[in-house]
Design an enzyme around this catalytic site. Sequence first.
Site, PDB file in Angstrom:
ATOM      1  N   HIS A 101      -2.344  -2.442  -9.501  1.00 23.18           N
ATOM      2  CA  HIS A 101      -3.299  -1.738  -8.637  1.00 23.18           C
ATOM      3  C   HIS A 101      -4.592  -2.542  -8.585  1.00 23.18           C
ATOM      4  O   HIS A 101      -5.003  -3.146  -9.567  1.00 23.18           O
ATOM      5  CB  HIS A 101      -3.597  -0.330  -9.194  1.00 23.18           C
ATOM      6  CG  HIS A 101      -4.196   0.579  -8.186  1.00 23.18           C
ATOM      7  ND1 HIS A 101      -5.530   0.586  -7.901  1.00 23.18           N
ATOM      8  CD2 HIS A 101      -3.631   1.477  -7.346  1.00 23.18           C
ATOM      9  CE1 HIS A 101      -5.779   1.468  -6.969  1.00 23.18           C
ATOM     10  NE2 HIS A 101      -4.641   2.025  -6.598  1.00 23.18           N
ATOM     11  N   HIS A 117       0.860  -1.195   0.000  1.00 17.75           N
ATOM     12  CA  HIS A 117       0.000   0.000   0.000  1.00 17.75           C
ATOM     13  C   HIS A 117       0.893   1.242   0.000  1.00 17.75           C
ATOM     14  O   HIS A 117       1.706   1.383  -0.901  1.00 17.75           O
ATOM     15  CB  HIS A 117      -0.938  -0.088   1.209  1.00 17.75           C
ATOM     16  CG  HIS A 117      -2.005   0.952   1.298  1.00 17.75           C
ATOM     17  ND1 HIS A 117      -2.398   1.746   0.281  1.00 17.75           N
ATOM     18  CD2 HIS A 117      -2.778   1.309   2.363  1.00 17.75           C
ATOM     19  CE1 HIS A 117      -3.376   2.557   0.680  1.00 17.75           C
ATOM     20  NE2 HIS A 117      -3.614   2.327   1.937  1.00 17.75           N
ATOM     21  N   ASP A 156       2.912   5.331  -6.850  1.00 15.12           N
ATOM     22  CA  ASP A 156       4.096   5.137  -5.997  1.00 15.12           C
ATOM     23  C   ASP A 156       5.366   4.987  -6.823  1.00 15.12           C
ATOM     24  O   ASP A 156       6.457   5.296  -6.344  1.00 15.12           O
ATOM     25  CB  ASP A 156       3.907   3.897  -5.115  1.00 15.12           C
ATOM     26  CG  ASP A 156       2.798   4.126  -4.113  1.00 15.12           C
ATOM     27  OD1 ASP A 156       1.721   3.552  -4.286  1.00 15.12           O
ATOM     28  OD2 ASP A 156       3.003   4.943  -3.196  1.00 15.12           O
TER      29      ASP A 156
HETATM   30  C1  SDX Z   1      -1.411   2.055  -3.363  1.00 12.33           C
HETATM   31  O1  SDX Z   1      -6.155   0.766  -3.154  1.00 12.33           O
HETATM   32  C2  SDX Z   1      -5.645   1.958  -3.410  1.00 12.33           C
HETATM   33  O2  SDX Z   1      -6.300   2.863  -3.877  1.00 12.33           O
HETATM   34  C3  SDX Z   1      -4.186   2.117  -3.003  1.00 12.33           C
HETATM   35  C4  SDX Z   1      -3.513   3.399  -3.416  1.00 12.33           C
HETATM   36  C5  SDX Z   1      -4.083   4.595  -2.690  1.00 12.33           C
HETATM   37  O3  SDX Z   1      -3.955   5.707  -3.216  1.00 12.33           O
HETATM   38  O4  SDX Z   1      -4.571   4.434  -1.535  1.00 12.33           O
HETATM   39  O5  SDX Z   1      -3.669   3.596  -4.813  1.00 12.33           O
HETATM   40  C6  SDX Z   1      -2.025   3.377  -3.083  1.00 12.33           C
HETATM   41  O6  SDX Z   1      -1.358   1.250  -2.485  1.00 12.33           O
HETATM   42  C7  SDX Z   1      -0.937   1.737  -4.763  1.00 12.33           C
HETATM   43  C8  SDX Z   1      -0.363   0.284  -4.906  1.00 12.33           C
HETATM   44  C9  SDX Z   1       1.036   0.262  -4.312  1.00 12.33           C
HETATM   45  N1  SDX Z   1       1.549  -1.087  -4.187  1.00 12.33           N
HETATM   46  C10 SDX Z   1       2.532  -1.558  -4.973  1.00 12.33           C
HETATM   47  O7  SDX Z   1       3.026  -0.934  -5.906  1.00 12.33           O
HETATM   48  C11 SDX Z   1       3.040  -2.943  -4.576  1.00 12.33           C
HETATM   49  C12 SDX Z   1       3.120  -3.850  -5.808  1.00 12.33           C
HETATM   50  N2  SDX Z   1       1.780  -4.103  -6.299  1.00 12.33           N
HETATM   51  C13 SDX Z   1       1.158  -5.363  -5.875  1.00 12.33           C
HETATM   52  O8  SDX Z   1       1.428  -5.698  -4.542  1.00 12.33           O
HETATM   53  C14 SDX Z   1      -0.307  -5.447  -6.304  1.00 12.33           C
HETATM   54  O9  SDX Z   1      -0.365  -5.044  -7.617  1.00 12.33           O
HETATM   55  C15 SDX Z   1      -1.353  -4.697  -5.499  1.00 12.33           C
HETATM   56  C16 SDX Z   1      -1.314  -5.041  -4.065  1.00 12.33           C
HETATM   57  C17 SDX Z   1      -1.191  -3.223  -5.670  1.00 12.33           C
HETATM   58  C18 SDX Z   1      -2.715  -5.102  -6.066  1.00 12.33           C
HETATM   59  O10 SDX Z   1      -2.857  -6.453  -5.801  1.00 12.33           O
HETATM   60  P1  SDX Z   1      -4.219  -7.241  -6.191  1.00 12.33           P
HETATM   61  O11 SDX Z   1      -5.236  -6.315  -6.735  1.00 12.33           O
HETATM   62  O12 SDX Z   1      -4.597  -8.104  -5.034  1.00 12.33           O
HETATM   63  O13 SDX Z   1      -3.765  -8.097  -7.421  1.00 12.33           O
HETATM   64  P2  SDX Z   1      -3.171  -9.553  -7.322  1.00 12.33           P
HETATM   65  O14 SDX Z   1      -2.112  -9.613  -6.275  1.00 12.33           O
HETATM   66  O15 SDX Z   1      -4.307 -10.516  -7.252  1.00 12.33           O
HETATM   67  O16 SDX Z   1      -2.422  -9.679  -8.742  1.00 12.33           O
HETATM   68  C19 SDX Z   1      -3.067 -10.189  -9.902  1.00 12.33           C
HETATM   69  C20 SDX Z   1      -1.944 -10.864 -10.714  1.00 12.33           C
HETATM   70  C21 SDX Z   1      -1.216 -11.943  -9.914  1.00 12.33           C
HETATM   71  O17 SDX Z   1      -0.685 -12.880 -10.860  1.00 12.33           O
HETATM   72  P3  SDX Z   1      -1.535 -14.258 -11.162  1.00 12.33           P
HETATM   73  O18 SDX Z   1      -1.723 -14.942  -9.810  1.00 12.33           O
HETATM   74  O19 SDX Z   1      -2.835 -13.787 -11.773  1.00 12.33           O
HETATM   75  O20 SDX Z   1      -0.628 -15.027 -12.106  1.00 12.33           O
HETATM   76  O21 SDX Z   1      -0.937  -9.900 -11.042  1.00 12.33           O
HETATM   77  C22 SDX Z   1       0.291 -10.246 -10.395  1.00 12.33           C
HETATM   78  C23 SDX Z   1      -0.057 -11.220  -9.296  1.00 12.33           C
HETATM   79  O22 SDX Z   1       1.032 -12.063  -8.998  1.00 12.33           O
HETATM   80  N3  SDX Z   1       0.867  -9.004  -9.865  1.00 12.33           N
HETATM   81  C24 SDX Z   1       2.155  -8.673  -9.944  1.00 12.33           C
HETATM   82  C25 SDX Z   1       2.250  -7.392  -9.367  1.00 12.33           C
HETATM   83  N4  SDX Z   1       1.035  -6.997  -8.945  1.00 12.33           N
HETATM   84  C26 SDX Z   1       0.188  -8.002  -9.258  1.00 12.33           C
HETATM   85  N5  SDX Z   1       3.242  -9.339 -10.445  1.00 12.33           N
HETATM   86  C27 SDX Z   1       4.437  -8.686 -10.349  1.00 12.33           C
HETATM   87  N6  SDX Z   1       4.595  -7.447  -9.821  1.00 12.33           N
HETATM   88  C28 SDX Z   1       3.530  -6.777  -9.318  1.00 12.33           C
HETATM   89  N7  SDX Z   1       3.689  -5.564  -8.791  1.00 12.33           N
END
Ligand code: SDX
Length: 426
Positions: A304, A263, A362
């Site tokens: 996201h 996050h 971010d």
């Molecule tokens: C913020 O919610 C908000 O509004 C948050 C925010 C705000 O202003 O408050 O916008 C701020 O938190 C932005 C996000 C910051 N976080 C990151 O940058 C950390 C990296 N991102 C991931 O942790 C992830 O993308 C999330 C947590 C942001 C979202 O996760 P989800 O929606 O639960 O998606 P998921 O984990 O189910 O991913 C779907 C697929 C998966 O692969 P499969 O199982 O389908 O094969 O996408 C992959 C994931 O493994 N994936 C990634 C990835 N993010 C998702 N693979 C590699 N790198 C990534 N960053």
Amino acid sequence: MTQKVEITIDGKTVELPVLEATEGTNVVDVRGLISEGIFTYDPGFLSTAACDSNITYIDGDAGILMYRGYPIEQLAEKSSHMEVCYLLLNGRLPDASALEGFIEDIKSRAAIDDQFKHIFDGFTNKAHPMSMLCAAIAGLASLFHDGLDIYNAEHRHESALQLIAKIPTLAAMTYRKSIGKEFVEPNPDLDYAENFLNMCFGEPGAASTISPTLASAMDKIFILHADHEQNASTSTVRLAGSTEADPYASIAAGVAALWGPSHGGANEAVLNMLGEIGDDSRVQEFVDKAKDKDDPFKLMGFGHRVYKNFDPRATVMQASCDAVLEEQGIEDEPLLKIAKSLEKIAREQEYFIERKLYPNIDFYSGITLQAMGIPTNMFTVIFALGRMPGWITHWDEMLSSPFKIGRPRQLYLGPSKRDYTDINAR
Ligand code: SDX
């Protein structure tokens, strides 16, 4: 005419109303299921609305973000963080005198009580600024809890003013503590963002030497982070507030939730990741790690929950980043080179395209803050500073009308009833 859906389970059919949104997705009102002994199951709340709200609207597919109906691109270009705080809190843009009065209300509450400053004596210089900020925000309850009636709108507004006013001062104090320097008092002659930067980088009693470009970039960063509907930290604030907890304690819960690298901690994690990659030649190695299902590594700053296209804030942030780099005379910043390579790969490679993983706010805020000379461990503190108006507005919105304590149910998969056995019989 209200739409309805039917659920049939164990031969019984339940009719559920569909509630219509003014923008975006309608919702199936499942509240009637409990009387039929039926739960819904949605860990992570991917398709569950926990509340209704009038504050912020996001369309993740179209890359739309609006605060009280105003597009983020227009607010970032034309507004200020103080005006956005007023907009979020009051639901309308202020006229000149209302804005002037609001800014005065904030400036007059920015100072921290001398006795309260000793909260920082309990930390070592090695304490993470987010740990100190979380404690300090909760600590504010010690100053304002007595006599605070959360059902009194004026008391709620005063809490909002106190929190928006004091978080820059407390945030700067976490930085000064981490570098072992004395605190700089808030300066009422300075605007909100410049005052924050001066409390971080200035000298006690000296005039501000903060560059207008950096102050403007910081104000824009605050605007871009000000609210984001029901994200994890805002949902935490709502859940804590739903127990009728003190608002300062409820906001501290939000600060704690924001710290996670999934996050608000992602901006710090982006810079740590770029540092770990270390050289442009290793980018693909880390991209392969991110794709590897057996490797928990994720590309920080990508993906996201809601944005499955571009994050409109990232677009604005990228432009702001370029302006800061130019002002700072940073062209060939090695981390920036790695970031640009990462971004290029993420836009071209199938793994990211099919999962709709784009750079989020971010990704660019981390690089911008680094270019501004902000230490990495202060990045999430700055995110919290920007998000404060959003958190307290959601808390106020919930308290402004009837609400229920948040208490999710579960799908139980544990052992069925069994009798206790004496230790000698085991
Ligand atoms: C913020 O919610 C908000 O509004 C948050 C925010 C705000 O202003 O408050 O916008 C701020 O938190 C932005 C996000 C910051 N976080 C990151 O940058 C950390 C990296 N991102 C991931 O942790 C992830 O993308 C999330 C947590 C942001 C979202 O996760 P989800 O929606 O639960 O998606 P998921 O984990 O189910 O991913 C779907 C697929 C998966 O692969 P499969 O199982 O389908 O094969 O996408 C992959 C994931 O493994 N994936 C990634 C990835 N993010 C998702 N693979 C590699 N790198 C990534 N960053």
